[in-house]
Design an enzyme around this catalytic site. Sequence first.
Site, PDB file in Angstrom:
ATOM      1  N   SER A  53      21.841  33.919 -24.262  1.00  7.91           N
ATOM      2  CA  SER A  53      20.436  34.844 -24.041  1.00  7.91           C
ATOM      3  C   SER A  53      20.401  34.608 -22.846  1.00  7.91           C
ATOM      4  CB  SER A  53      20.195  32.881 -24.697  1.00  7.91           C
ATOM      5  OG  SER A  53      18.756  33.387 -24.250  1.00  7.91           O
ATOM      6  N   ARG A  54      18.608  35.198 -22.808  1.00  7.42           N
ATOM      7  CA  ARG A  54      18.498  36.071 -21.257  1.00  7.42           C
ATOM      8  C   ARG A  54      18.484  34.240 -20.520  1.00  7.42           C
ATOM      9  NH1 ARG A  54      13.489  39.999 -22.889  1.00  7.42           N
ATOM     10  NH2 ARG A  54      13.612  38.421 -24.283  1.00  7.42           N
ATOM     11  N   HIS A  96      15.877  45.482 -30.231  1.00  9.34           N
ATOM     12  CA  HIS A  96      17.323  45.726 -31.427  1.00  9.34           C
ATOM     13  C   HIS A  96      17.834  46.999 -31.197  1.00  9.34           C
ATOM     14  CE1 HIS A  96      15.101  43.540 -34.696  1.00  9.34           C
ATOM     15  NE2 HIS A  96      15.751  43.214 -33.451  1.00  9.34           N
ATOM     16  N   LYS A 114      16.192  42.992 -39.664  1.00  5.07           N
ATOM     17  CA  LYS A 114      14.882  43.520 -39.911  1.00  5.07           C
ATOM     18  C   LYS A 114      13.938  43.068 -39.144  1.00  5.07           C
ATOM     19  CE  LYS A 114      12.639  40.531 -41.467  1.00  5.07           C
ATOM     20  NZ  LYS A 114      11.509  40.310 -41.103  1.00  5.07           N
ATOM     21  N   ASP A 195       7.175  43.173 -39.870  1.00  5.20           N
ATOM     22  CA  ASP A 195       7.924  42.109 -39.400  1.00  5.20           C
ATOM     23  C   ASP A 195       7.502  41.249 -40.950  1.00  5.20           C
ATOM     24  OD1 ASP A 195       8.794  39.709 -37.572  1.00  5.20           O
ATOM     25  OD2 ASP A 195       6.953  38.916 -39.064  1.00  5.20           O
ATOM     26  N   THR A 272      13.586  35.968 -51.633  1.00  5.78           N
ATOM     27  CA  THR A 272      14.181  34.235 -51.278  1.00  5.78           C
ATOM     28  C   THR A 272      14.855  34.360 -52.909  1.00  5.78           C
ATOM     29  OG1 THR A 272      13.019  33.345 -52.251  1.00  5.78           O
ATOM     30  CG2 THR A 272      12.699  33.739 -49.810  1.00  5.78           C
TER      31      THR A 272
END
Length: 358
Positions: A53-54, A96, A114, A195, A272
């Site tokens: 992670s940053r 991404h 995605k 999203d 799902t």
Amino acid sequence: MSAFPTALPHVEAIPLRGGPVLRWGVLAPGRIAGGFVWALHRHTDQRVHAVASRDPERARSFAARYGVPRVHESYEQLVADPDVDIVYVASPHSEHRRQALLAISAGKHVLVEKPLALDAAEALDIARAARAAGVFAMEALWSRFLPQTLLLERLLHDGVLGDVRLVMADFGGCFDFDPEGRVFNPALGGGALLDIGIYPIWLAHLVLGPPPHVHATGTLTQTGVDGQAALVLTYPTGAQALLHTTLFAETPQEAVIAGTHARLQVDSRFFTPSGFTLKAARSDQRLRWTDPSGIHGSEGLAWQAAAVAQHIAEGRTESPLHPLECSIALLETIDAARNQLGVARTHATAPRDGLRQK
């Protein structure tokens, strides 16, 4: 008209256990990454080996919570780790492309959350780089690998629904407004379409293919991203897809595929593990299917991880179920819709191959 089936066919999904195993590295350990790692460790033999992670403290906290043995101080260190086979990119959409290209340049396979990128042009950059490097690359469109999707695909292939005339699907939820957050910030690729709207669009593409015509209408948020959008996709056969997404209200999150022989209605949260009802077009005959795996919600992420491991073990560089061309085509449709809505974005590209906008 063909006879309505007396039973649904049996479809074999890739086994979650007992197959090839990859050592995964995770970039950007947020909520989505947490769900992915949890699903892998609970339901598959896949193991997450490292995280970066940053914010190193965030990475350490993530590693402790999910049992990840190695923490790297930078993304560059993680992609250089010889004990990492594949990198899972779980950052905001705006990162991404950059992070996928970083992993690919290090010779790593990559699974990118995605949407694959902010737009079709960026997605094409990823595809070209992965193909040139000879590594596996895929968008993490996990719904494509669920048992119910494989069964749906089989029913379509067998002609059980007849000629499909209509796909309807929606995905809406209530999101607290945060102008700096991932969902509403245009610099991070915010908006409903990228999203959550990608799921209804993906289903339409799966059933009917990429559309030659896209018509979109909707509402922008205060930050200029798409808060709500309704899409009509039209095809040369006369078939249509009616799709909806919103950040402002919780919708049924159901899907319907209507054909000349039968109608298939997928239960709520169609993307799902769930179930569906198949009903004959001209009688009360119906068949019911419910996912027998016992896997619920985001734990269904496990299916795509097992599939990726199998694909790589077979020497593939793209998934035969969800190749990169499908991801690019999804973003072409989203690009067309976002352009029509006037969505605020950090950069804009024209639809590839002249996708027409009504």
